[in-house]
Design a protein around this motif. Structure first.
Motif, PDB file in Angstrom:
ATOM      1  N   ILE A   1      20.337  14.176  20.518  1.00 27.01           N
ATOM      2  CA  ILE A   1      21.404  15.030  20.012  1.00 27.01           C
ATOM      3  C   ILE A   1      21.978  14.390  18.754  1.00 27.01           C
ATOM      4  O   ILE A   1      22.449  13.239  18.784  1.00 27.01           O
ATOM      5  CB  ILE A   1      22.506  15.266  21.063  1.00 27.01           C
ATOM      6  CG1 ILE A   1      21.914  16.004  22.273  1.00 27.01           C
ATOM      7  CG2 ILE A   1      23.672  16.052  20.462  1.00 27.01           C
ATOM      8  CD1 ILE A   1      22.881  16.236  23.407  1.00 27.01           C
ATOM      9  N   HIS A   2      21.937  15.121  17.666  1.00 26.97           N
ATOM     10  CA  HIS A   2      22.400  14.678  16.347  1.00 26.97           C
ATOM     11  C   HIS A   2      23.736  15.367  16.079  1.00 26.97           C
ATOM     12  O   HIS A   2      23.797  16.593  16.036  1.00 26.97           O
ATOM     13  CB  HIS A   2      21.338  15.078  15.324  1.00 26.97           C
ATOM     14  CG  HIS A   2      21.705  14.858  13.895  1.00 26.97           C
ATOM     15  ND1 HIS A   2      20.871  15.253  12.882  1.00 26.97           N
ATOM     16  CD2 HIS A   2      22.771  14.319  13.273  1.00 26.97           C
ATOM     17  CE1 HIS A   2      21.402  14.958  11.716  1.00 26.97           C
ATOM     18  NE2 HIS A   2      22.583  14.394  11.933  1.00 26.97           N
TER      19      HIS A   2
ATOM     20  N   GLU B   1      23.135  11.280   2.421  1.00 26.34           N
ATOM     21  CA  GLU B   1      22.279  12.456   2.565  1.00 26.34           C
ATOM     22  C   GLU B   1      22.727  13.302   3.759  1.00 26.34           C
ATOM     23  O   GLU B   1      22.510  12.914   4.903  1.00 26.34           O
ATOM     24  CB  GLU B   1      20.823  12.030   2.767  1.00 26.34           C
ATOM     25  CG  GLU B   1      20.256  11.228   1.624  1.00 26.34           C
ATOM     26  CD  GLU B   1      18.866  10.660   1.919  1.00 26.34           C
ATOM     27  OE1 GLU B   1      18.254  11.014   2.955  1.00 26.34           O
ATOM     28  OE2 GLU B   1      18.398   9.845   1.102  1.00 26.34           O
ATOM     29  N   PRO B   2      23.358  14.455   3.493  1.00 24.45           N
ATOM     30  CA  PRO B   2      23.727  15.349   4.607  1.00 24.45           C
ATOM     31  C   PRO B   2      22.473  15.819   5.338  1.00 24.45           C
ATOM     32  O   PRO B   2      21.360  15.705   4.811  1.00 24.45           O
ATOM     33  CB  PRO B   2      24.418  16.520   3.921  1.00 24.45           C
ATOM     34  CG  PRO B   2      24.697  16.087   2.534  1.00 24.45           C
ATOM     35  CD  PRO B   2      23.730  15.002   2.201  1.00 24.45           C
ATOM     36  N   PRO B   3      22.640  16.371   6.526  1.00 19.47           N
ATOM     37  CA  PRO B   3      21.455  16.873   7.235  1.00 19.47           C
ATOM     38  C   PRO B   3      20.727  17.921   6.404  1.00 19.47           C
ATOM     39  O   PRO B   3      21.352  18.709   5.689  1.00 19.47           O
ATOM     40  CB  PRO B   3      22.043  17.516   8.498  1.00 19.47           C
ATOM     41  CG  PRO B   3      23.399  16.958   8.648  1.00 19.47           C
ATOM     42  CD  PRO B   3      23.868  16.598   7.275  1.00 19.47           C
ATOM     43  N   THR B   4      19.429  17.907   6.498  1.00 20.78           N
ATOM     44  CA  THR B   4      18.603  18.893   5.803  1.00 20.78           C
ATOM     45  C   THR B   4      18.436  20.125   6.702  1.00 20.78           C
ATOM     46  O   THR B   4      18.685  20.050   7.910  1.00 20.78           O
ATOM     47  CB  THR B   4      17.231  18.296   5.458  1.00 20.78           C
ATOM     48  OG1 THR B   4      16.594  17.895   6.672  1.00 20.78           O
ATOM     49  CG2 THR B   4      17.369  17.103   4.515  1.00 20.78           C
ATOM     50  N   PRO B   5      18.015  21.245   6.119  1.00 16.09           N
ATOM     51  CA  PRO B   5      17.865  22.465   6.928  1.00 16.09           C
ATOM     52  C   PRO B   5      16.923  22.314   8.122  1.00 16.09           C
ATOM     53  O   PRO B   5      17.085  23.012   9.118  1.00 16.09           O
ATOM     54  CB  PRO B   5      17.325  23.485   5.923  1.00 16.09           C
ATOM     55  CG  PRO B   5      17.832  23.008   4.601  1.00 16.09           C
ATOM     56  CD  PRO B   5      17.793  21.501   4.687  1.00 16.09           C
ATOM     57  N   ASP B   6      15.959  21.399   8.042  1.00 18.48           N
ATOM     58  CA  ASP B   6      15.025  21.242   9.163  1.00 18.48           C
ATOM     59  C   ASP B   6      15.577  20.368  10.285  1.00 18.48           C
ATOM     60  O   ASP B   6      14.951  20.230  11.325  1.00 18.48           O
ATOM     61  CB  ASP B   6      13.684  20.687   8.671  1.00 18.48           C
ATOM     62  CG  ASP B   6      13.783  19.273   8.144  1.00 18.48           C
ATOM     63  OD1 ASP B   6      14.746  18.982   7.404  1.00 18.48           O
ATOM     64  OD2 ASP B   6      12.901  18.453   8.457  1.00 18.48           O
ATOM     65  N   GLU B   7      16.751  19.775  10.088  1.00 14.88           N
ATOM     66  CA  GLU B   7      17.372  18.953  11.126  1.00 14.88           C
ATOM     67  C   GLU B   7      18.343  19.833  11.931  1.00 14.88           C
ATOM     68  O   GLU B   7      19.082  20.623  11.364  1.00 14.88           O
ATOM     69  CB  GLU B   7      18.156  17.799  10.515  1.00 14.88           C
ATOM     70  CG  GLU B   7      17.279  16.812   9.776  1.00 14.88           C
ATOM     71  CD  GLU B   7      18.080  15.663   9.203  1.00 14.88           C
ATOM     72  OE1 GLU B   7      18.196  14.638   9.882  1.00 14.88           O
ATOM     73  OE2 GLU B   7      18.585  15.819   8.072  1.00 14.88           O
TER      74      GLU B   7
END
Length: 171
Positions: A115-116, A153-159
């Protein structure tokens, strides 16, 4: 969403779970990590606290090295704890996608849910909170705010991340 309004039943899993807390300096990561730990029964591993407890003032002058050593040590402990069936909350910041990818890979390798949680706040709130901190590291971070923020680096769309926004005075 506030730290006290998280759905603990949704965050609890059967068996061990790896929680990672991502966020910039003063975003509220440690506060949220303690809340997740209390709400789920997971162990809370805080790399900053580990540094302060285990390194001398001289060693802390090279914060980046201390932090890297702390993270390496806590990852070793994390594996042992997860294999024993206990959940873990990692309060490392996870500034880079590479560090989050590593965490996801460790969860896959250990066959535990992952869980992120991404903790975010406006720059005004971050700066306000940073100004309340004391010490050489706090002063350095405040003075280097723009360059540090540029490296985050904020979360990317694939995360897939649960996003928790904090603001002045509360979660």
């Amino acid at each position: 969403m506030g730290g006290d309004t998280l759905d603990w039943d949704a965050l609890r899993q059967n068996g061990a779970t790896l929680f990672i807390i991502q966020g910039f300096i003063a975003s509220g990561k440690s506060t949220l990590a303690r809340s997740v730990s209390a709400g789920t029964g997971a162990l809370h591993f805080d790399a900053d606290a580990y540094c302060l407890a285990n390194f001398s003032a001289e060693e802390l002058a090279d914060w980046d090295r201390c932090f890297a050593d702390a993270v390496a040590h806590l990852w070793r402990e994390t594996g042992d704890v997860l294999l024993s069936g206990q959940s873990v909350v990692l309060d490392f910041g996870f500034w880079t996608k590479q560090s989050r990818d590593y965490a996801r890979e460790q969860a896959r390798r250990l066959d535990v849910p992952f869980i992120h949680i991404y903790v975010t706040a406006s720059d005004d709130v971050l700066l306000e909170r940073m100004k309340l901190r004391s010490g050489a590291l706090a002063a350095r971070n405040l003075g280097q705010f723009a360059s540090l923020k540029a490296s985050f680096e904020p979360p990317t769309p694939d995360e897939t991340a649960l996003v928790v926004s904090t603001y002045a005075g509360r979660f």
